[in-house]
Write an enzyme that holds these catalytic residues in place. Sequence first.
Site, PDB file in Angstrom:
ATOM      1  N   SER A 193      -1.157  -1.184  11.306  1.00 56.61           N
ATOM      2  CA  SER A 193      -1.276  -1.232   9.848  1.00 56.61           C
ATOM      3  C   SER A 193      -2.418  -0.333   9.392  1.00 56.61           C
ATOM      4  O   SER A 193      -3.440  -0.223  10.066  1.00 56.61           O
ATOM      5  CB  SER A 193      -1.574  -2.676   9.424  1.00 56.61           C
ATOM      6  OG  SER A 193      -2.036  -2.702   8.089  1.00 56.61           O
ATOM      7  N   TYR A 418      12.389  -2.453  15.345  1.00 51.26           N
ATOM      8  CA  TYR A 418      11.198  -2.411  16.210  1.00 51.26           C
ATOM      9  C   TYR A 418      11.535  -2.535  17.686  1.00 51.26           C
ATOM     10  O   TYR A 418      12.627  -3.009  18.046  1.00 51.26           O
ATOM     11  CB  TYR A 418      10.240  -3.531  15.800  1.00 51.26           C
ATOM     12  CG  TYR A 418       9.594  -3.234  14.459  1.00 51.26           C
ATOM     13  CD1 TYR A 418       8.286  -2.766  14.396  1.00 51.26           C
ATOM     14  CD2 TYR A 418      10.294  -3.370  13.265  1.00 51.26           C
ATOM     15  CE1 TYR A 418       7.695  -2.453  13.178  1.00 51.26           C
ATOM     16  CE2 TYR A 418       9.715  -3.061  12.046  1.00 51.26           C
ATOM     17  CZ  TYR A 418       8.418  -2.606  12.012  1.00 51.26           C
ATOM     18  OH  TYR A 418       7.838  -2.283  10.818  1.00 51.26           O
ATOM     19  N   SER A 554       2.415  16.206  -7.604  1.00 49.87           N
ATOM     20  CA  SER A 554       0.963  16.275  -7.480  1.00 49.87           C
ATOM     21  C   SER A 554       0.382  14.874  -7.350  1.00 49.87           C
ATOM     22  O   SER A 554       0.866  13.930  -7.981  1.00 49.87           O
ATOM     23  CB  SER A 554       0.357  16.969  -8.698  1.00 49.87           C
ATOM     24  OG  SER A 554       0.882  18.274  -8.826  1.00 49.87           O
TER      25      SER A 554
END
Length: 620
Positions: A193, A418, A554
């Site tokens: 994380s 996973y 941007s």
Amino acid sequence: GMWLEISDWHSLGCHYKYGELYRHDNVILSGTHTHSGPGGYFQYTLFWITSKGLIKPSLNAIVNGIVKSIDIAHQNMKRGRLFINRGTVENSQINRSPFSYLENPASERSRYSSNTDKEMVMLKMVDENEQELGLISWFAVHPVSMNNTNRLVNSDNMGYASYLFEQEKNKGMLPGEGSFVAAFASSNLGDVSPNTKGPFCINTGDSCDNPESTCPVGGAKMCMAVGPGNDMFDSTRIIGQNIYSKAKELYEKASQEITGPLSSAHQWVNMSDVSVELNATHTVKTCKPALGYSFAAGTIDGVGAFNFTQGSIEGDPFWDEIRDQLLGEPSNETKACHKPKPILLSTGEMTWPHPWHPDIVDVQIVAIGSLAIIAVPGEFTTMSGRRLREAVEREFDSHGAPGMDVVIAGLCNVYTHYITTYEEYQVQRYEAASTIYGPHTLSAYIQLYRELARSIAMNTVQNLSRGPEPPFFNITNLTLVPLLIADLEPVNKTFGDVLQEVRQQYQPTEVAEVTFVGANPRNSAENATEHNFLTVERYTSTSDSWHVVQNDASWDTRFYWTKGLLGLSNVTIEWHIPHGTEPGIYRIRYFGHYKKRLSNSLAISIPFEGTSSAFEITTL
Ligand SMILES: *[C@@H]1O[C@H](CO)[C@@H](O)[C@H](O)[C@H]1NC(C)=O
Ligand SMILES: *[C@@H]1O[C@H](CO)[C@@H](O)[C@H](O)[C@H]1NC(C)=O
Ligand SMILES: *[C@@H]1O[C@H](CO)[C@@H](O)[C@H](O)[C@H]1NC(C)=O
Ligand SMILES: *[C@@H]1O[C@H](CO)[C@@H](O)[C@H](O)[C@H]1NC(C)=O
Ligand SMILES: *[C@@H]1O[C@H](CO)[C@@H](O)[C@H](O)[C@H]1NC(C)=O
Ligand SMILES: *[C@@H]1O[C@H](CO)[C@@H](O)[C@H](O)[C@H]1NC(C)=O
Ligand SMILES: *[C@@H]1O[C@H](CO)[C@@H](O)[C@H](O)[C@H]1NC(C)=O
Ligand SMILES: *[C@@H]1O[C@H](CO)[C@@H](O)[C@H](O)[C@H]1NC(C)=O
Ligand SMILES: *[C@@H]1O[C@H](CO)[C@@H](O)[C@H](O)[C@H]1NC(C)=O
Ligand SMILES: *[C@@H]1O[C@H](CO)[C@@H](O)[C@H](O)[C@H]1NC(C)=O
């Protein structure tokens, strides 16, 4: 998305644009994990439930973008040189399932100083005249600094690192312009994380750093991780900046040249049906896909719902009953295969209207001289990644290709959630509950990638079987997203009119903000292949003209669409004026399409634009 499209080309009998030049075996499609992108583009049912089906404009945008990037790369192809470098990125990750990691043998853990991989691998590219071309880097962190309340399309921390690098090398250009490409790819980020302040209870402030990630009050829903910044934008900026800074250093110092032959090995594999020889006496099997209870708990990077918790090794009669009634009961065979995972969704046995999860997945290795890129179809945890890398290295070593640099490229070609180690799997946190092919998934991948490595090392890639081709489902008409209704303008106003003006003057670090009469942005996505929703422009008096200095990609601009009743809507554009902005006269513009109904069956989209008043930026 691209994978779907490639199958689409097959079934339509179209010819590849480049003949046999770019193929499944020599192109890697490398994805990113994001909570900030449009969904609805992947053919397996589970993945389009939350987006209410296929979102054709999303799919088109992704596919067209990928194809265009291949076109551009092809047109700009030139002879060049590659340099590799590696180094550690500090203060940018935590392990979000440390209790799973601790299940791995102590003897194995003691070989590593951290429960995450901090190493960034960097490949620098220059042409024959030492002109800079670009880079690819790999690093293991979830790009989820932006949390799941965010509704802005955003490239998150890794995208921000890429943005900073490209802005620096493509001086004076807008994002996406200029020839220098800085790619920041993922690696074994499964349990990693970016929210470095770690888990705590948002209601009480208590720690929830426990095996179930639950809070004393409110349970798992209250246990979240944030940081290191003050809010999610700030956190994204800080992590992105860290990654960029290390990349820049590695890029500038890269001196180890990569030379040697280029080769690639690819196979399709039915992951529901792999036999793994653990040793001479024990053979185990992978399972049909299924998600466990803890999948529904989510993680500290994005919590789930109801009363699911991580670390569940038992189901709940209440939810089992709902599941059995609505979706069907898992077979005994699948239940047994996934043990100790309690099955919440037996996705491998759910086929309506199409299979919910893939059986057929891609395994692939591309080798460039002494560098081997292992393209994996999911999110390997830290220790899973280490085991895979080592096994592949050893395989190269023992088959005549010693000293290979092995890097894991995560989330490639197809998505399968996973991959934990067998030991991590036993405690069933989120990553283990999401290891969809069962407890031996990692062992199966290690066996498969060793075979690919061996075939590259021994130069027998042509002897690899192609494996079963993945199916193609036509999900074109599978969507519950309502058709767009006509946009409406308020009385005496027209699309693009300003509802709320900018101020006359700002200083850097302030936010210039303007609100326009708006229209549904989906009109633009459906009607223009590449649409820019906004510009910030600076006035040049010498030429009496305006120059675009920022666009919707941007970092400093934000586009908010607010829906009203009956097709009324407005658009607010923010420009977070950065430090060091040149003083001068500026304006903000908005570009949209509104839908006009001509008859019951005919509607057209009409482009429009809006412009704010000019405003002045003074120095601080
Ligand atoms: C997401 O981040 C914002 C601040 O940037 C915060 O207000 C919000 O509570 C966070 N939500 C979650 C679910 O983490
Ligand atoms: C994959 O293998 C499973 C188990 O043998 C089988 O049921 C399934 O039909 C196979 N999938 C495909 C697409 O061939
Ligand atoms: C083979 O693997 C199994 C399962 O991990 C283990 O129980 C057994 O002891 C192993 N046998 C040998 C000879 O290593
Ligand atoms: C979860 O909630 C359901 C419905 O309220 C309830 O029946 C069940 O017992 C709860 N499970 C747990 C483990 O608290
Ligand atoms: C699964 O096993 C249970 C208990 O062994 C048995 O009662 C049940 O009928 C089995 N279900 C199926 C679908 O075979
Ligand atoms: C690979 O295939 C070629 C031709 O089909 C064959 O001659 C050769 O023996 C094979 N090599 C291996 C290692 O199987
Ligand atoms: C997919 O289905 C749609 C209609 O539902 C049809 O128009 C289209 O031709 C189909 N595409 C393929 C590739 O079969
Ligand atoms: C989608 O198209 C297929 C034929 O391509 C048709 O059989 C099916 O009924 C359609 N589904 C919906 C929801 O329109
Ligand atoms: C719209 O414009 C007309 C003509 O100028 C005016 O009479 C009317 O009051 C305006 N309506 C609103 C809601 O502003
Ligand atoms: C934008 O639309 C929302 C929803 O209709 C409304 O609440 C808000 O006042 C509007 N903003 C402006 C500046 O008109």
